[in-house]
Motif scaffolding. Structure first.
Motif, PDB file in Angstrom:
ATOM      1  N   ALA A 219      25.378  10.103  -0.127  1.00  0.00           N
ATOM      2  CA  ALA A 219      26.016   9.912   1.178  1.00  0.00           C
ATOM      3  C   ALA A 219      25.124  10.496   2.272  1.00  0.00           C
ATOM      4  O   ALA A 219      24.819   9.843   3.276  1.00  0.00           O
ATOM      5  CB  ALA A 219      27.376  10.587   1.191  1.00  0.00           C
ATOM      6  N   GLU A 220      24.642  11.709   2.024  1.00  0.00           N
ATOM      7  CA  GLU A 220      23.776  12.351   3.023  1.00  0.00           C
ATOM      8  C   GLU A 220      22.539  11.496   3.245  1.00  0.00           C
ATOM      9  O   GLU A 220      22.115  11.267   4.376  1.00  0.00           O
ATOM     10  CB  GLU A 220      23.375  13.743   2.537  1.00  0.00           C
ATOM     11  N   LEU A 221      22.006  10.987   2.152  1.00  0.00           N
ATOM     12  CA  LEU A 221      20.794  10.191   2.253  1.00  0.00           C
ATOM     13  C   LEU A 221      21.038   8.988   3.162  1.00  0.00           C
ATOM     14  O   LEU A 221      20.278   8.713   4.084  1.00  0.00           O
ATOM     15  CB  LEU A 221      20.397   9.715   0.856  1.00  0.00           C
TER      16      LEU A 221
ATOM     17  N   SER B  76      13.899  17.496  -5.314  1.00  0.00           N
ATOM     18  CA  SER B  76      13.922  17.229  -3.878  1.00  0.00           C
ATOM     19  C   SER B  76      15.163  16.437  -3.478  1.00  0.00           C
ATOM     20  O   SER B  76      15.489  16.313  -2.324  1.00  0.00           O
ATOM     21  CB  SER B  76      12.688  16.418  -3.491  1.00  0.00           C
ATOM     22  N   ALA B  77      15.845  15.902  -4.494  1.00  0.00           N
ATOM     23  CA  ALA B  77      16.929  14.970  -4.199  1.00  0.00           C
ATOM     24  C   ALA B  77      17.934  15.562  -3.210  1.00  0.00           C
ATOM     25  O   ALA B  77      18.200  14.989  -2.168  1.00  0.00           O
ATOM     26  CB  ALA B  77      17.652  14.613  -5.487  1.00  0.00           C
ATOM     27  N   GLY B  78      18.406  16.727  -3.551  1.00  0.00           N
ATOM     28  CA  GLY B  78      19.443  17.302  -2.700  1.00  0.00           C
ATOM     29  C   GLY B  78      18.946  17.467  -1.283  1.00  0.00           C
ATOM     30  O   GLY B  78      19.583  17.075  -0.318  1.00  0.00           O
ATOM     31  N   ALA B  79      17.716  17.950  -1.201  1.00  0.00           N
ATOM     32  CA  ALA B  79      17.144  18.205   0.111  1.00  0.00           C
ATOM     33  C   ALA B  79      16.963  16.890   0.884  1.00  0.00           C
ATOM     34  O   ALA B  79      17.118  16.841   2.090  1.00  0.00           O
ATOM     35  CB  ALA B  79      15.800  18.901  -0.036  1.00  0.00           C
ATOM     36  N   ALA B  80      16.703  15.839   0.118  1.00  0.00           N
ATOM     37  CA  ALA B  80      16.319  14.567   0.742  1.00  0.00           C
ATOM     38  C   ALA B  80      17.211  14.231   1.928  1.00  0.00           C
ATOM     39  O   ALA B  80      16.736  13.924   3.011  1.00  0.00           O
ATOM     40  CB  ALA B  80      16.399  13.460  -0.285  1.00  0.00           C
ATOM     41  N   GLY B  81      18.490  14.347   1.685  1.00  0.00           N
ATOM     42  CA  GLY B  81      19.430  13.956   2.725  1.00  0.00           C
ATOM     43  C   GLY B  81      19.067  14.590   4.053  1.00  0.00           C
ATOM     44  O   GLY B  81      19.061  13.939   5.085  1.00  0.00           O
ATOM     45  N   ARG B  82      18.699  15.842   3.992  1.00  0.00           N
ATOM     46  CA  ARG B  82      18.466  16.540   5.245  1.00  0.00           C
ATOM     47  C   ARG B  82      17.116  16.180   5.861  1.00  0.00           C
ATOM     48  O   ARG B  82      16.907  16.355   7.047  1.00  0.00           O
ATOM     49  CB  ARG B  82      18.583  18.060   5.020  1.00  0.00           C
ATOM     50  N   ARG B  83      16.190  15.680   5.043  1.00  0.00           N
ATOM     51  CA  ARG B  83      14.896  15.341   5.619  1.00  0.00           C
ATOM     52  C   ARG B  83      15.015  14.039   6.418  1.00  0.00           C
ATOM     53  O   ARG B  83      15.997  13.315   6.306  1.00  0.00           O
ATOM     54  CB  ARG B  83      13.842  15.186   4.521  1.00  0.00           C
ATOM     55  N   THR B  84      14.012  13.772   7.242  1.00  0.00           N
ATOM     56  CA  THR B  84      14.061  12.510   7.987  1.00  0.00           C
ATOM     57  C   THR B  84      12.829  11.681   7.672  1.00  0.00           C
ATOM     58  O   THR B  84      11.821  12.196   7.203  1.00  0.00           O
ATOM     59  CB  THR B  84      14.075  12.768   9.508  1.00  0.00           C
ATOM     60  N   LEU B  85      12.959  10.406   7.918  1.00  0.00           N
ATOM     61  CA  LEU B  85      11.887   9.465   7.620  1.00  0.00           C
ATOM     62  C   LEU B  85      11.397   8.851   8.925  1.00  0.00           C
ATOM     63  O   LEU B  85      12.182   8.330   9.709  1.00  0.00           O
ATOM     64  CB  LEU B  85      12.427   8.374   6.689  1.00  0.00           C
ATOM     65  N   ALA B  86      10.076   8.966   9.137  1.00  0.00           N
ATOM     66  CA  ALA B  86       9.520   8.407  10.371  1.00  0.00           C
ATOM     67  C   ALA B  86       9.621   6.887  10.336  1.00  0.00           C
ATOM     68  O   ALA B  86       9.577   6.280   9.267  1.00  0.00           O
ATOM     69  CB  ALA B  86       8.068   8.831  10.518  1.00  0.00           C
TER      70      ALA B  86
END
Ligand SMILES: Nc1ncnc2c1ncn2[C@@H]1O[C@H](COP(=O)(O)OP(=O)(O)OP(=O)(O)O)[C@@H](O)[C@H]1O
Ligand SMILES: Nc1ncnc2c1ncn2[C@@H]1O[C@H](COP(=O)(O)OP(=O)(O)OP(=O)(O)O)[C@@H](O)[C@H]1O
Ligand SMILES: [Mg+2]
Ligand SMILES: [Mg+2]
Lengths: 397, 358, 291, 296, 271
Positions: free
Chosen positions: C192-194, E257-267
């Motif tokens: 969901a966060e993704l 990294s999966a959990g963190a992924a959500g918080r990261r952003t993609l250019a």
């Protein structure tokens, strides 16, 4: 770096005989490229055994030119690529090739054989094989057999001007050479040829029978394999198509007499061939039959045995002559071979080898299937050359 | 397979040395081996080129084809026609022949693009039979059953034929010796090209089509067009193989290009390893060598009897062993010979089987 | 610039049954739009039409000024419409990297010739897009498995790869068919966060099919509800899930209780007879029941 | 006109034989999704046994023995080879069968050697007169047998749980196993049956009007490929239809080859493939084959 | 029915190099419902494969441990034999026979049925549970929607009249209402004396149905006990009921990294 060139180097040896490839001072190598595993397995087996028998006997009698024959056999299973490979392997170390089965194979190698000056006896009788000095087609070509066949029909089977004759033939130069012959004859005699071309894989001739019947043919020429011939003859008999069949020498096999079609064959089938049948009452032939049966007791005798035998003899004779001329190089062997005008193995008609572009003979026997006879055939008509055949200009290549 | 060979991959020195050694050996061969071996080698090279092409189609894209032999025929015959009848310089003729083979493949694309798996496989059988028929009956062009002579290739004044005589380090350099190098170059080029394709964008798309047609489409791959394109490409490989084969044969007849040849090609890619270039080459070498060896050394084999006398003749033994080899490889070497090697080297992680032909 | 997606009385028929019956809705640019409904309602069918896999019997789908119903899948892909599949559709034998590179197909040019000859252009292209693929892989959390054959990954990972592959198409419209099916609570939350992160950082429109109401409630801006191919409700998550029709057809049974407080209510209620279930915990847990 | 009818009838009758062969392909394909290239060799096995045994056992016993023998060989192929193949990839399995075919055929041609073997059938070369048209008794029998067998299989596939098991296994072996289907038995059975069918087909392939069994007989199986395909590889009805279409095409093209000379003579054995071609162009999975409907 | 139900003891499973199960033991008492929870890749499916004997289809094998039913060993038995004993599985991902009709699928399900139970009755029962299947009886299964296929898969298994039903994520992809229906069904089946081994991602649902539950992590049982207890344990709440999302660090394939992924952003991508 040393690459095998197979014996002789063209230089004169101890005994003053110039030798070429395949000839050492103790042996002369002759190579047989045959088919034990393909469609012509039966032919290949008889031919090869007959030839092995021949060379063994020569060796037993002291060999030739102080040397013994060494016979190398390769089975290409009627596959051009394998045949090619076998030739490439054997050519450098052979003095001659007394048997090479399969016109596609020989045709494919024609040029190389010519370049190598390697005396080769193809066991196929297509006109496409003529015209090469190194290649000796024995006896008649298929077209001549058919011409003689048509004349036979006209003279003895009451076929007359305006009649239709069917011709069932294989795709490939066996069939097509034969067709040339029949067309030529028909054209000269005012007959009409009804063509039916099939492929070697076809098994059931019903459709062809129907077509011939519809066309109302009075006789049928057969330039296919034994199987197809049997199917044709059998089918025709049932369809009430009661006409004479004249087949090329490859269209018949004694095995057919074991089949339901037997009666029809005995009744209506005739075979044209240059080589005398094994059943023929000739001293040489009888000895050959006896020796062969002695050596291969459980193999049936057929007409390929004499043709294999005489082919071997052709090569042997050429080499003997070459030896007299003290030149066993390939050139020497070829010259010796081509110098013969009347070669007679004592098996039927003599042959003339002087011209590469003319068949060695124009005379054909007419044979008839016969259960009792050796090889399943007996001679119906002694070798004859129809005047059509006389005047016929054989196409070359 | 494509994933293992990324573009711009650095070559390890050990690998480099191995390569150089291999090249050196291959270059030296004609000086030591007799004609028979050179010819067999050339058959293998031609087969390898053809097999690579088929593998692009069958292995990588999942399209079964039994019609490959036709494209060899197309290449071989059209080379002759272009060189002899059209009088083009032989290299140009060869190029045109390859293109023409591709065009013929293209004509087949309505089928090639639509059909899948077994259906395409058998449909392609038609190519063989129809092709054979044409070869036999289009006399003026194909020379009918007698086939046609093959004009020798001529490159920068060098004629790939026995004459004019040529002797290097007192080894007579005949047609085969000369063709050997041509063959090597062609094979190397063909292989490199195929590896590039497989590793690159097209390769990935091809694999995607094999594994999941719909997904491939949705990801932007024009599936039908791609299928057809790959078919054309593999036909061109077939064509090139045909040209080389023709040069070796020096006279081609229809019988050179029967169905058995097509089946052999299938055997090659399976034995070698589906979807990979190296595999194709391995398989080709194996399949071309085996029967030749058995034919030649048949007489010294056990179980193999003298021709004529009852037992197995060499050719029969060859056939049976050949069949057995095909079976054995699939039974015991999933992934083919290449799979075996890679597993020995543990280079690639083991991969599960996936259905590619249904 | 992201155009809006306008679906108008879209109808799809299969031998005998009407899978979609005059369905219409609009996905506002940059929004997350959920498409929900009971099994067999026609959600995936709708996706299949949007991505060109199925032909519509009638109706129109406009994305910007393109009419999608007239296009073939690859042409639609070229417009920047990407999707994931309900049943994973990766190439099992290809590495994750290659699977993602497939996503780049529409953005790259290298043809057979360029690739075969390894032309500089092709190499450069491969390098550039390879880098981007790695970036996206990191972002979606499949960075470490780039070289693993997709077939060996556990289910959850494969789902992520699917999403990553879709992102690799640099879509303007992203269609997600049940992205969290088969995942457990923790993984769902990550997914969901993704999805939110994607929306935030790329600002693209997302059309989402999902049975996990918790998730829908959490991330959707608008919801369209289908039943037997017909649209039975439309609106904000809150509105929709209060809609009795929706409760009857989709949420089922005693959905009533959910209606009081928005957040937990997301959770599809405990199945009637399953009342013996453990004392309802906070949202996530009850959401679970709503798969 | 008579000729046309004669050719037509003759085509139908030979078509029946092709149909029988095609049925063999279909059974294997339905059970395993594998195109069985070894079918030709099974044909040879059956024919060979019948031919060799009829002098000893008499025709009917020999026929039974031939059927049993071919079935056994078929079963062995499945049990010894295909079952052990470490791959689910149908294309690869198809190629295994090519290997098998090569082996069996090589051995049998060695056995048959240069003979042409009669089948010793009771119909011999008798023909039946349908008005002006002749048709071989053997072919009438073939037609009847083919029709019956094909009908029987049609029903079996649809209505017996054997049929269901067969198709289930073909599609998803693991799931089938989870249904309690004994995979081994299913495919073993299928191969045995294919063998039996091959023997029967071989009989009719080698009796009048064809002279008998010889080393080239197997080649005829090739003709059945287009038959099986254009009918639809997984359809029994297709096998029949395909067989007949091929038979008739072949017969007509051969019979009228003078009229069709412009196509090149001897077009007879290429024509069936051309027909197949055209049909596949419009129906990519044959006339009666089930279409691959994929759904995502 | 015998005293002991389905028993797994010290089970080890490998897929080539991958060790998927390491000494797993569990028991399904006659008439019980047992739940197995676990993250992706924990080995749940593998466990069921081991029981049903279908590991070989995936290049896996049991290296140690036993599976027994009613006191008699199942280990190494043919899948068909296992079904014959009444242990029937609904595999992960439905696996319906896509090219056969719904009706034929159900018939296939009845093939392995113990004894000659009458298929017609079983079929009626399935149609009661899932009316949609009756409607679609003659549609090709492959064309059913995801959920419909799931129902078919369960119905198909029921045709075999199982003594123990192994369910691998039965509610996967089902609408809430339908998930509830499945839950009911499971209860019902169980009430009629069929014991159930339920693998579920949907922990809440599973725990609500099960009397006893196990938690599987990276091939080992890390927690087990009465369902209610587990449901209230923080561990379970956090991991499987998805509260306070946390990365699953101990997965076979790195996804840290999966959990963190959500918080990261993609250019944004720029040409
Ligand atoms: N190719 C097809 N042929 C025939 N019927 C189809 C086809 N595809 C889908 N259907 C039918 O259309 C209806 C809608 O299917 P769809 O997959 O869209 O449902 P869904 O909303 O995705 O359900 P789920 O939530 O279970 O995935 C179903 O009843 C299905 O059986
Ligand atoms: N055929 C296979 N070959 C190799 N490894 C496999 C195979 N199948 C599963 N695995 C591995 O075994 C482990 C357990 O897989 P399994 O499918 O049992 O997990 P699971 O608990 O069912 O996960 P999920 O919830 O995604 O279904 C995973 O690490 C997976 O990668
Ligand atoms: Mg869906
Ligand atoms: Mg699982």
């Amino acid at each position: 770096s040393q690459k095998a060139t197979g014996g002789g180097s063209g230089s004169a040896d101890g005994d003053g005989v110039k030798t070429g490839p395949g000839v050492t001072d103790t042996t002369i190598t002759v190579s047989i490229l045959t088919d034990f595993t393909g469609p012509y397995a039966s032919l290949g087996k008889s031919l090869t055994q007959a030839q092995q028998l021949y060379f063994e006997q020569v060796n037993a009698a002291g060999g030739v030119c102080g040397r013994k024959y060494e016979v190398v056999v390769r089975d290409h299973g009627y596959d051009t690529q394998k045949a090619m490979a076998a030739y490439t392997e054997l050519a450098p170390r052979s003095a001659a090739i007394p048997q090479f089965i399969g016109s596609p194979m020989v045709t494919a190698l024609k040029q190389r054989i010519e370049d190598d000056k390697l005396l080769t006896i193809p066991m196929a009788w297509a006109t496409s094989l003529l015209g090469a000095r190194a290649i000796q087609v024995t006896g008649t070509t298929y077209d001549l057999d058919m011409i003689n066949g048509v004349s036979f029909l006209v003279e003895e089977k009451g076929i007359k001007k305006g009649d239709k004759i069917g011709h069932l033939y294989f795709e490939g130069d066996y069939g097509e050479s034969s067709l040339n012959g029949s067309k030529y004859a028909a054209e000269k005699l005012g007959l009409e040829i009804v063509e039916q071309k099939i492929k070697a894989t076809d098994q059931d001739m019903s459709a062809q029978v129907a077509a011939f019947k519809a066309a109302g043919v009075k006789a049928i020429l057969v330039s296919v394999g034994p199987r197809q011939a049997a199917s044709l003859v059998g089918g025709a008999a049932q369809a009430g198509l009661n006409v004479p069949f004249v087949g090329s020498n490859s269209s018949y096999a004694p095995q057919l007499l074991g089949l339901p079609v037997k009666d029809a064959l005995l009744k209506n089938f005739y075979i044209m061939t240059a080589g005398a049948p094994i059943s023929m009452k000739l001293p040489v032939m009888e000895k050959l039959a006896a020796d062969y049966r002695a050596k291969y007791p459980d193999d049936t005798l057929d007409n390929s045995i004499p043709s294999g035998w005489s082919a071997a003899m052709i090569v042997d004779t050429a080499i003997k002559k070459a030896c007299e001329a003290k030149d066993l190089t390939r050139e020497g062997i070829l010259n010796a071979h081509r110098s013969q005008t009347t070669f007679d193995p004592g098996l039927g008609t003599p042959m003339d080898f002087t011209s590469p572009s003319r068949p060695a003979s124009r005379a054909s026997y007419v044979l008839k299937p016969d259960e009792k006879a050796l090889g399943g055939t007996m001679v119906l008509k002694e070798p004859f050359v129809s005047e059509l055949a006389e005047g016929y200009e054989v196409p070359v290549g | 397979m494509s994933s293992t060979a990324g573009p711009g991959r650095t070559v390890r020195p050990a690998r480099l040395i191995a390569w150089l050694a291999a090249v050196a050996v291959l270059v030296a061969v004609p000086f030591y081996l007799e004609a028979f071996w050179l010819q067999t080698g050339l058959f293998a090279m031609s087969a390898a080129i053809g097999a690579i092409g088929l593998n692009l189609l069958t292995g990588a894209t999942g399209q079964l084809s039994l019609g490959h032999a036709l494209f060899l025929a197309a290449g071989a015959y059209s080379y002759i026609v272009f060189a002899e009848d059209a009088g083009l310089p032989t290299p140009v003729a060869a190029a045109c022949a390859v293109v023409l083979a591709g065009v013929i493949g293209g004509l087949f694309s309505p089928i090639a693009g639509r059909l899948k798996g077994a259906y395409l496989g058998i449909a392609t059988l038609a190519l063989i039979f129809v092709g054979q028929h044409v070869l036999h009956n289009a006399g003026p062009v194909t020379g009918g059953s007698n086939g046609r002579r093959v004009p020798p290739m001529e490159l920068f004044g060098l004629v790939f034929d026995d004459r004019p005589e040529l002797v290097l380090l007192d080894v007579p350099f005949g047609a085969l010796e000369r063709l050997w190098y041509l063959g090597l170059v062609l094979l190397a080029g063909a292989a490199a090209f195929a590896r590039g394709v497989l590793a690159g964008r097209p390769g990935i798309a091809m694999n995607a089509i094999r594994d999941h047609e719909t997904a491939a489409g949705v990801m932007g791959v024009p599936v039908t067009r791609y299928r057809a394109a790959v078919f054309v490409l593999s036909s061109m490989y077939g064509g090139l193989a045909g040209v080389l084969l023709a040069l070796v044969f020096r006279q081609v007849v229809p019988d050179n290009f029967g169905m058995l040849l097509s089946l052999d090609y299938l055997a090659m890619i399976v034995i070698g390893g589906l979807g990979s270039v190296a595999g194709s080459v391995l398989g080709a070498v194996f399949v071309s060598l085996l029967p030749q060896l058995l034919m030649r050394y048949g007489d010294v084999l056990p179980l193999v009897a003298e021709p004529g006398t009852g037992g197995f003749s060499p050719a029969e033994a060859a056939r049976i062993l050949y069949g057995a080899a095909v079976v054995a490889v699939v039974l015991f070497l999933p992934g083919g010979l290449l799979g075996l090697i890679t597993r020995l080297r543990r280079a690639i992680p083991r991969v599960k089987e996936v259905k590619w032909a249904r | 610039m992201i155009p809006e997606l306008v679906v108008e009385d879209l109808t799809v028929r299969f031998a005998g049954l009407t899978a979609l019956d005059a369905v219409g809705f609009t996905v506002a640019p940059g929004s997350v739009h959920a498409l929900i409904g009971p099994n067999g309602a026609g959600k995936s069918t709708c996706f299949n039409v949007l991505s060109g896999v199925y032909r519509a019997a009638s109706g129109s789908v406009r994305f910007g000024d393109a009419e999608l119903t007239a296009l073939r899948p690859h042409q639609i892909a070229a417009l920047g419409v990407a999707r994931t599949f309900q049943n994973i559709a990766l190439s099992p034998r290809l590495s994750v990297r290659d699977n993602l590179m497939l996503g780049r197909h529409r953005l790259t040019k290298a043809g057979f010739l360029a690739a075969g000859l390894r032309l500089p252009s092709a190499r450069r292209e491969a390098a550039r897009h390879g880098a981007r693929v790695a970036e996206i892989a990191e972002f979606t959390g499949v960075g470490e498995v780039l070289d693993v054959p997709a077939g060996l990954l556990p289910y959850g990972m494969r789902k992520r790869v699917e999403l990553a592959r879709a992102l690799c198409m640099e879509p303007r419209l992203l269609l997600l068919d049940e992205p969290v099916a088969g995942m457990n609570g923790g993984e769902r939350r990550e997914m969901a966060e993704l999805i939110l992160a994607i929306r935030e950082s790329l600002g693209i429109s997302i059309l989402l099919v999902e049975h996990d109401m918790a998730m829908v409630m959490r991330i959707a801006d608008a919801v369209t509800v289908l039943d037997f191919g017909r649209r039975i409700a439309h609106g904000t998550p809150a509105e929709v899930q209060r809609d009795p029709e929706v409760i009857r057809a989709y949420l089922g049974g005693a959905a009533g209780d959910g209606a009081h407080d928005p957040r937990p209510a997301d959770g599809a209620p405990e199945p009637g007879p399953a009342d013996g279930a453990p004392e309802p915990g906070p949202a996530g847990q009850r959401a679970e029941a709503g798969r | 006109m008579i000729t046309f009818l004669e050719l037509l009838v003759n085509g139908v009758s030979i078509g029946a034989v092709y149909a029988l062969i095609a049925l063999g392909f279909v059974v294997i394909f339905k059970a395993t999704e594998v195109v069985n290239f070894a079918h030709a060799s099974l044909l040879l096995v059956g024919g060979f046994l019948i031919a060799k045994l009829h002098p000893v056992l008499g025709f009917w016993a020999a026929l039974a023995a031939g059927i049993a023998g071919a079935a056994l060989i078929g079963a062995l192929v499945e049990f010894l080879i295909l079952r052990r193949a470490r791959t689910g990839v149908h294309g690869v399995l198809a190629i295994v069968t090519i290997g098998v075919d090569i082996m069996i055929t090589a051995e049998l041609t060695r056995q048959i050697g240069t003979d042409v073997l009669a089948m010793g059938d009771p119909w011999r070369d008798r023909v039946v007169h349908l008005g002006p048209i002749l048709i071989a008794q053997t072919r009438l029998v073939a037609l009847a047998v083919a029709a019956t067998l094909i009908a029987a299989f049609l029903l079996a596939f649809k209505f017996t749980s054997w049929g269901v098991a067969l198709r289930a296994t073909a599609e998803d072996a693991e799931a089938a196993a989870l249904m309690g289907i004994r995979l081994g038995r299913v495919s073993l059975g299928a191969w045995a049956i294919a063998g039996a069918l091959a023997a029967i087909a071989a009989l009719f392939l080698c009796v009048f009007p064809t002279p008998g069994l010889d080393r080239n007989t197997a080649v005829a199986a090739m003709r059945a490929f287009p038959a099986a395909i254009l009918g639809g590889l997984d359809s029994t009805t297709g096998a029949l239809a395909g067989g007949l279409i091929i038979g008739v095409t072949e017969s007509l093209v051969n019979g009228y080859q003078s009229e069709l000379a412009f196509l090149g003579r001897g077009f007879g054995d290429a024509a069936p493939f051309l027909v197949m071609f055209v049909i596949l162009l419009f129906r990519p999975s044959g006339l009666f084959g089930t279409k691959e409907l994929t759904r995502v | 029915m015998a005293e002991t139900g389905l028993e797994v003891t010290g089970l080890h499973v490998r897929y080539g190099p991958v060790r998927a199960l390491r000494g797993v033991s569990l028991a399904v008492p006659p008439g019980g419902v047992v739940a197995v929870l676990g993250a992706n890749g924990a080995g749940k499916t593998t466990l069921l494969r081991a029981i049903s004997g279908t590991l070989r289809f995936h290049g896996g094998r049991v290296t140690a441990g036993t599976v027994s039913f009613q006191g008699r060993a199942l280990t190494g038995a043919e899948p068909a034999a296992v079904v014959g004993r009444g242990v029937v599985q609904v595999p992960e991902g439905r696996r319906v026979f896509t090219r056969m009709t719904v009706a034929e699928n159900l018939r296939a399900g009845a093939i392995g049925a113990r004894g000659r139970t009458d298929a017609a009755a079983a079929r009626e029962r399935v149609f009661e549970l899932f009316p949609i299947l009756a409607e679609r009886a003659h549609q090709r299964a492959g064309l059913l929607s995801g959920g419909e296929q799931q129902m078919l898969a369960i119905g198909r298994a029921l045709m075999a009249r199982p003594a123990v039903l192994l369910l691998d994520e039965p509610t996967l992809g089902l609408a809430p209402a339908m998930a509830a229906r499945i839950a009911e069904t499971i209860k019902e089946i169980n009430a009629q004396g069929t014991s159930v081994l339920l693998v579920e991602q949907n922990a809440a649902l599973a725990l609500s149905l099960a009397s006893h539950a196990y938690v599987l992590e990276v091939g080992e049982v890390t927690l087990s006990g009465p369902a209610a207890e587990l449901a209230s344990s923080d561990e379970v709440r956090r991991r499987y009921l998805g509260e306070v999302g946390t990365p699953m660090t101990n997965r076979p394939v790195g996804t840290a990294s999966a959990g963190a992924a959500g918080r990261r952003t993609l250019a944004r991508w720029t040409e």
